[in-house]
Enzyme design. Sequence first.
Site, PDB file in Angstrom:
ATOM      1  N   CYS A  51      39.168  40.964  45.931  1.00  0.00           N
ATOM      2  CA  CYS A  51      39.358  41.179  44.487  1.00  0.00           C
ATOM      3  C   CYS A  51      40.446  40.249  43.946  1.00  0.00           C
ATOM      4  O   CYS A  51      41.547  40.187  44.471  1.00  0.00           O
ATOM      5  CB  CYS A  51      39.763  42.641  44.239  1.00  0.00           C
ATOM      6  SG  CYS A  51      40.337  42.942  42.558  1.00  0.00           S
ATOM      7  N   CYS A  54      43.622  42.463  42.761  1.00  0.00           N
ATOM      8  CA  CYS A  54      44.383  43.349  43.648  1.00  0.00           C
ATOM      9  C   CYS A  54      45.719  42.706  44.036  1.00  0.00           C
ATOM     10  O   CYS A  54      45.837  41.463  44.096  1.00  0.00           O
ATOM     11  CB  CYS A  54      43.585  43.656  44.913  1.00  0.00           C
ATOM     12  SG  CYS A  54      42.430  45.049  44.746  1.00  0.00           S
ATOM     13  N   HIS A 114      42.433  49.532  43.270  1.00  0.00           N
ATOM     14  CA  HIS A 114      41.142  48.974  42.852  1.00  0.00           C
ATOM     15  C   HIS A 114      40.175  50.064  42.381  1.00  0.00           C
ATOM     16  O   HIS A 114      39.279  49.801  41.581  1.00  0.00           O
ATOM     17  CB  HIS A 114      40.541  48.224  44.058  1.00  0.00           C
ATOM     18  CG  HIS A 114      39.314  47.449  43.745  1.00  0.00           C
ATOM     19  ND1 HIS A 114      39.337  46.183  43.184  1.00  0.00           N
ATOM     20  CD2 HIS A 114      38.010  47.765  43.915  1.00  0.00           C
ATOM     21  CE1 HIS A 114      38.104  45.749  43.030  1.00  0.00           C
ATOM     22  NE2 HIS A 114      37.271  46.668  43.465  1.00  0.00           N
ATOM     23  N   ASN A 154      36.857  45.736  28.631  1.00  0.00           N
ATOM     24  CA  ASN A 154      35.422  45.778  28.939  1.00  0.00           C
ATOM     25  C   ASN A 154      35.304  46.557  30.236  1.00  0.00           C
ATOM     26  O   ASN A 154      35.782  46.096  31.273  1.00  0.00           O
ATOM     27  CB  ASN A 154      34.852  44.360  29.152  1.00  0.00           C
ATOM     28  CG  ASN A 154      34.916  43.529  27.899  1.00  0.00           C
ATOM     29  OD1 ASN A 154      34.731  44.041  26.810  1.00  0.00           O
ATOM     30  ND2 ASN A 154      35.204  42.254  28.051  1.00  0.00           N
ATOM     31  N   SER A 162      34.073  41.438  34.533  1.00  0.00           N
ATOM     32  CA  SER A 162      33.780  40.543  35.661  1.00  0.00           C
ATOM     33  C   SER A 162      34.371  41.110  36.949  1.00  0.00           C
ATOM     34  O   SER A 162      34.239  40.505  38.006  1.00  0.00           O
ATOM     35  CB  SER A 162      34.383  39.164  35.378  1.00  0.00           C
ATOM     36  OG  SER A 162      35.780  39.299  35.178  1.00  0.00           O
ATOM     37  N   HIS A 165      38.157  46.217  39.091  1.00  0.00           N
ATOM     38  CA  HIS A 165      39.576  46.602  39.174  1.00  0.00           C
ATOM     39  C   HIS A 165      40.042  47.010  37.769  1.00  0.00           C
ATOM     40  O   HIS A 165      39.753  46.318  36.802  1.00  0.00           O
ATOM     41  CB  HIS A 165      40.414  45.413  39.674  1.00  0.00           C
ATOM     42  CG  HIS A 165      41.787  45.800  40.095  1.00  0.00           C
ATOM     43  ND1 HIS A 165      42.166  45.886  41.412  1.00  0.00           N
ATOM     44  CD2 HIS A 165      42.878  46.148  39.364  1.00  0.00           C
ATOM     45  CE1 HIS A 165      43.439  46.266  41.483  1.00  0.00           C
ATOM     46  NE2 HIS A 165      43.891  46.439  40.259  1.00  0.00           N
ATOM     47  N   HIS A 167      41.549  47.102  34.442  1.00  0.00           N
ATOM     48  CA  HIS A 167      42.288  46.060  33.717  1.00  0.00           C
ATOM     49  C   HIS A 167      41.774  45.961  32.295  1.00  0.00           C
ATOM     50  O   HIS A 167      40.740  46.532  31.948  1.00  0.00           O
ATOM     51  CB  HIS A 167      42.095  44.698  34.400  1.00  0.00           C
ATOM     52  CG  HIS A 167      40.716  44.157  34.246  1.00  0.00           C
ATOM     53  ND1 HIS A 167      39.647  44.590  35.017  1.00  0.00           N
ATOM     54  CD2 HIS A 167      40.194  43.266  33.372  1.00  0.00           C
ATOM     55  CE1 HIS A 167      38.541  43.953  34.657  1.00  0.00           C
ATOM     56  NE2 HIS A 167      38.846  43.167  33.643  1.00  0.00           N
ATOM     57  N   GLN A 169      42.141  43.016  28.609  1.00  0.00           N
ATOM     58  CA  GLN A 169      42.529  41.678  28.192  1.00  0.00           C
ATOM     59  C   GLN A 169      43.275  41.737  26.869  1.00  0.00           C
ATOM     60  O   GLN A 169      43.131  42.682  26.088  1.00  0.00           O
ATOM     61  CB  GLN A 169      41.278  40.809  28.001  1.00  0.00           C
ATOM     62  CG  GLN A 169      40.522  40.498  29.280  1.00  0.00           C
ATOM     63  CD  GLN A 169      39.522  39.379  29.038  1.00  0.00           C
ATOM     64  OE1 GLN A 169      39.885  38.295  28.555  1.00  0.00           O
ATOM     65  NE2 GLN A 169      38.270  39.632  29.359  1.00  0.00           N
TER      66      GLN A 169
HETATM   67  O1  LIG Z   1      41.221  34.677  39.254  1.00  0.00           O
HETATM   68  C1  LIG Z   1      40.946  35.125  38.153  1.00  0.00           C
HETATM   69  C2  LIG Z   1      39.797  36.020  37.982  1.00  0.00           C
HETATM   70  C3  LIG Z   1      39.553  36.550  36.611  1.00  0.00           C
HETATM   71  N1  LIG Z   1      40.422  36.079  35.592  1.00  0.00           N
HETATM   72  C4  LIG Z   1      40.201  36.554  34.239  1.00  0.00           C
HETATM   73  O2  LIG Z   1      40.193  37.978  34.232  1.00  0.00           O
HETATM   74  C5  LIG Z   1      39.467  38.413  33.096  1.00  0.00           C
HETATM   75  C6  LIG Z   1      38.741  39.706  33.482  1.00  0.00           C
HETATM   76  O3  LIG Z   1      38.361  40.316  32.292  1.00  0.00           O
HETATM   77  P1  LIG Z   1      36.835  40.810  32.096  1.00  0.00           P
HETATM   78  O4  LIG Z   1      36.486  41.702  33.263  1.00  0.00           O
HETATM   79  O5  LIG Z   1      36.875  41.584  30.771  1.00  0.00           O
HETATM   80  O6  LIG Z   1      35.970  39.603  32.054  1.00  0.00           O
HETATM   81  C7  LIG Z   1      38.484  37.307  32.716  1.00  0.00           C
HETATM   82  O7  LIG Z   1      38.711  36.901  31.368  1.00  0.00           O
HETATM   83  C8  LIG Z   1      38.831  36.175  33.678  1.00  0.00           C
HETATM   84  O8  LIG Z   1      38.911  34.909  33.048  1.00  0.00           O
HETATM   85  C9  LIG Z   1      41.484  35.232  35.825  1.00  0.00           C
HETATM   86  O9  LIG Z   1      42.214  34.874  34.904  1.00  0.00           O
HETATM   87  N2  LIG Z   1      41.712  34.788  37.096  1.00  0.00           N
END
Ligand SMILES: O=C1CCN([C@@H]2O[C@H](COP(=O)(O)O)[C@@H](O)[C@H]2O)C(=O)N1
Length: 347
Positions: A51, A54, A114, A154, A162, A165, A167, A169
């Site tokens: 992850c 994490c 996580h 989201n 994506s 975990h 989180h 934004q």
């Molecule tokens: O190594 C990483 C993985 C994900 N991210 C960022 O985490 C964000 C996760 O938010 P979302 O799950 O809402 O997409 C996503 O915008 C992605 O760009 C990083 O900045 N670095």
Amino acid sequence: MTLLLEQTSHRRYNPLIREWVLVSPHRMQRPWQGQMEKPAEAQVSAYEPECYLCPGNRRANGEINPTYAGTFVFDNDFAALRSDAVTTERDIEGLLRARGEPGICRVICFSPRHDLTIARMSMSEIGRVIGVWGEQSDELGRLEAINSVQIFENRGAMMGASNPHPHCQIWAGNSIPNETAKEGAAQADYQADHGGCLLCRYLALEEKLNERIVYRNEHFTVLVPYWAVWPFETLVLPRRHVGALNELGGDETMGLADAMSRLAVRYDNLFETPLPYSMGFHQKPTDGQPHHAWHLHAHYYPPLLRSATVRKFMVGFEMLGSPQRDITPESAAQRLREMSSVHYLDR
Ligand SMILES: O=C1CCN([C@@H]2O[C@H](COP(=O)(O)O)[C@@H](O)[C@H]2O)C(=O)N1
């Protein structure tokens, strides 16, 4: 027998964005042979070696996360807004217009675990996340180039998350985005025309009618708005007229934590699955104007309609005409009210 307006196809007005929603309460019985979604699984391991979020793990850009024990905030490695964007404009005959949009994007991990989500976190853990939202909003909002701080989560792959975990934004930008601008104008015009706050008046009316309230405590009310678009969409409103998260007092912060937790548990109990949603806070712009009319609130937009596998699609008429919903907001609120306050995984 003459049908009541709300029993057949009708439109409802959203005064926050001054647009109409089509409501078709009779439509839930239609057969569905369309797409079936894959239900989200509750995460079971507290730590995932692969992850990106994490503690102690390597992110996609090669940086190593600290072994954080609480929340963790970092600048998005793939930011949608860049602080070095130019603010020049282009205007060709008033038809082809563009302008640079500088900004800052950050990711906030709610917990080192996580497997947690807001529905499974403690009040003190959620309160800490809300505190970080206020601090981040304050820090970013003070920057000259930042006029809008949009915090959003989201949740679930179905809503574009994506990573499971826990989180959210932050996208902090130079311009005030479309939805925020629409809501700000509607609140300012209402204040000018009626001499009071639109959402204060709306909240008082909803609490008097008591038809769409899902949960309330001393400081926050959770309801399905009269004009809700998504099947189980909710609006979370502070009872006090306050414009931003960093203006909340300590008791109000814990009141918001309580409201978010109770809503998230009801959401997960709805179809006994971690309910996907996109949620976010609309705070007053940070452009230095007072925005007296602005009333802080959070929107929750969950896509699921009838089960863990059937979602609402905003396509066809929704794209070409106006948003449309099947079940009424009143019945959605009743379904959510009836949900147990004990999470289905704790039974
Ligand atoms: O190594 C990483 C993985 C994900 N991210 C960022 O985490 C964000 C996760 O938010 P979302 O799950 O809402 O997409 C996503 O915008 C992605 O760009 C990083 O900045 N670095």
